[in-house]
Design an enzyme around this catalytic site. Structure first.
Site, PDB file in Angstrom:
ATOM      1  N   TYR A 114       0.858  -1.190   0.000  1.00  0.00           N
ATOM      2  CA  TYR A 114       0.000   0.000   0.000  1.00  0.00           C
ATOM      3  C   TYR A 114       0.889   1.233   0.000  1.00  0.00           C
ATOM      4  O   TYR A 114       1.849   1.314   0.759  1.00  0.00           O
ATOM      5  CB  TYR A 114      -0.896  -0.002   1.246  1.00  0.00           C
ATOM      6  CG  TYR A 114      -1.758   1.235   1.382  1.00  0.00           C
ATOM      7  CD1 TYR A 114      -2.792   1.491   0.482  1.00  0.00           C
ATOM      8  CD2 TYR A 114      -1.543   2.154   2.417  1.00  0.00           C
ATOM      9  CE1 TYR A 114      -3.597   2.621   0.609  1.00  0.00           C
ATOM     10  CE2 TYR A 114      -2.347   3.276   2.558  1.00  0.00           C
ATOM     11  CZ  TYR A 114      -3.370   3.509   1.648  1.00  0.00           C
ATOM     12  OH  TYR A 114      -4.158   4.628   1.789  1.00  0.00           O
ATOM     13  N   ASP A 129       9.282   3.067  -0.349  1.00  0.00           N
ATOM     14  CA  ASP A 129       8.245   3.707   0.443  1.00  0.00           C
ATOM     15  C   ASP A 129       8.458   3.284   1.890  1.00  0.00           C
ATOM     16  O   ASP A 129       8.075   2.188   2.304  1.00  0.00           O
ATOM     17  CB  ASP A 129       6.859   3.292  -0.074  1.00  0.00           C
ATOM     18  CG  ASP A 129       5.739   3.950   0.719  1.00  0.00           C
ATOM     19  OD1 ASP A 129       6.044   4.698   1.669  1.00  0.00           O
ATOM     20  OD2 ASP A 129       4.567   3.696   0.393  1.00  0.00           O
ATOM     21  N   LYS A 183       4.280   9.093   8.846  1.00  0.00           N
ATOM     22  CA  LYS A 183       4.039   8.479  10.150  1.00  0.00           C
ATOM     23  C   LYS A 183       5.019   8.986  11.231  1.00  0.00           C
ATOM     24  O   LYS A 183       4.799  10.067  11.747  1.00  0.00           O
ATOM     25  CB  LYS A 183       4.027   6.957  10.006  1.00  0.00           C
ATOM     26  CG  LYS A 183       2.879   6.558   9.051  1.00  0.00           C
ATOM     27  CD  LYS A 183       2.449   5.110   9.049  1.00  0.00           C
ATOM     28  CE  LYS A 183       1.139   4.992   8.288  1.00  0.00           C
ATOM     29  NZ  LYS A 183       1.174   4.173   7.079  1.00  0.00           N
TER      30      LYS A 183
END
Ligand SMILES: *Cc1c(COP(=O)(O)O)cnc(C)c1O
Length: 426
Positions: free
Chosen positions: A143, A238, A266
């Site tokens: 994702y 990522d 994050k």
């Protein structure tokens, strides 16, 4: 009489689709009413009914230092009292950029954005602008946020031109995204043989944390590096989830691979909205206003969010921070495996850094297909039983778990006691 959580969920569903502002929060996979949270401290959360939970979601990753860490809260309050937003440069942004470049050496320059989605979307545009190519390669089960071109999974089997996995993504857009199986070296090799000179970039979670937890097979990341280098494609790690979780320098430090571009999010916002895209100088210099690739953001580099990120990054650099949290995480998964084993439940688990995966399957999966073989019904039972006993796990069998520096022996023992009871009842 309905609980306050139930009342709130009912009220929420009248005005917010499914009552939530991000889909997994709705408990759709596991069923039931999601707790509405009121406060958090260290390793704990309190819901609207006053129930306390040990938290293994950590806001899906950011809360690596634990909730409401005094140093982070203090930094946020101080920043907020100076200014909420300027939409103009500040010294703190420079300090955050310098810190990230120092901790992740493949990043020579970076731009701050406000989410992981924005970071990956920008990174893809940069890779395309830099290479002048259109095709991007991603892996099934990874994702990368919800930008159109990245919301594409695979059909089964070998390399396929992607089909959109969300309504609203035009097939013309999805058609530029090629999807391969995670950890399948020969698919990577074959695709590059066939289309190498059309590929702008390969985007990958260097440790996959969005299909439960899947580790890169030996040689997988190396093969990606090799093929991208040989064919002039951009290798994009990522690390929105893995950054400052898998190791201080991210998964790239742990596995010794230098990507061309990296996306972060994050942890670098410490619970506030911050993302970043960074990497090789010659690529980053293509971004506006230096170069022709457009990107902008009203709240990018927001001073309050940057303050939370800087304070959090200061904590993660403290001596023994990483080794301690890694040992805590390992003691959790070793304990869980032991409890499952003595209850005779088919179960496996693994961890890397402060991320962990739990699988109702005999051994940890190495691909999306193997993740799909996990016993979802058993996970759902496990999840709800643990929740009742005050342990808050991600409400889906396909999410990684997170431990924070505030989790200690006491929390792990309480969690294992709950697991003992739960596994026996499965
Ligand atoms: C969470 C995540 C994103 C998206 O970040 P948001 O801040 O939710 O937009 C992108 N990539 C990975 C690997 C993630 O885990």
């Amino acid at each position: 009489m309905n609980t306050r959580n139930e009342q709130l969920f009912e009220r929420a569903q009248r005005r917010i689709p499914a009552g939530v502002n991000s889909p997994v929060r709705a408990f759709g996979a596991v069923g039931g009413t999601p707790p509405f949270f009121e406060r958090a401290s260290g390793a704990h959360l309190w819901d609207a009914d006053g129930r306390r939970y040990i938290d293994y979601v950590g806001s899906w990753g950011p809360m690596v230092a634990g909730h409401t860490h005094p140093a982070v809260v203090e930094a946020v309050q101080a920043a907020a009292s100076r200014a909420l937003s300027f939409g103009a440069p500040t010294e703190a942004e420079v300090e955050l950029a310098e810190t990230l470049c120092r901790l992740v050496p493949s990043i020579e320059m970076l731009r701050l954005v406000s989410s992981g989605t924005e970071a990956t979307m920008t990174a893809i545009r940069l890779a395309r602008g830099f290479t002048g190519r259109s095709l991007i390669v991603k892996f099934e089960g990874c994702y990368h946020g919800h930008a159109d071109s990245l919301l594409v999974k695979a059909g089964s089997g070998a390399l396929t031109f992607g089909n959109p996995s969300s309504a609203g993504v035009p097939p013309e857009v999805a058609g530029h995204t090629l999807v391969l199986s995670y950890n399948d070296l020969s698919q990577v090799e074959n695709l590059f043989k066939e289309k190498g000179n059309q590929i702008a970039c390969v985007i990958v979670e260097p440790v996959a944390g969005n299909m439960n937890l899947v580790l890169p097979a030996p040689g997988f990341l190396e093969e990606l590096r090799e093929q991208c280098t040989r064919h002039g494609a951009v290798l994009l790690f990522d690390e929105v989830m893995t950054g400052f979780r898998v190791a201080l320098g991210g998964a790239q430090a742990r596995y010794g691979i230098r990507p061309d571009l990296t996306t972060l999010g994050k942890v670098i916002g410490g619970g506030l909205p911050v993302g970043a895209v960074g990497g090789r100088r010659e690529i980053m210099e293509k971004i506006a206003p230096l170069g022709p690739v457009y990107q902008a953001g009203t709240l990018s580099g927001n001073p309050v969010a940057v303050a939370a990120g800087l304070a959090t990054l200061k904590l993660v650099q403290e001596k023994d921070f990483q080794s301690k949290i890694e040992a805590t995480t390992r003691s959790l998964i070793e304990g869980l495996m032991k409890e499952a084993n003595s209850a005779g439940v088919t179960f496996s688990a693994q961890s890397i850094g402060s991320m962990f995966g739990l699988y109702f399957r005999a051994s940890p999966p190495t691909s999306f297909a193997e993740v799909m073989e996990c016993d979802k019904e058993r996970f759902n039972k496990f999840f709800h039983a643990m929740l009742v006993l005050g342990v808050y796990l991600a409400p889906s069998a396909y999410e990684a778990g997170f431990v924070s520096a505030a989790h200690g022996v006491v929390e792990i023992e309480k969690t294992l006691a709950a697991a003992r009871e739960t596994f026996r009842g499965l």
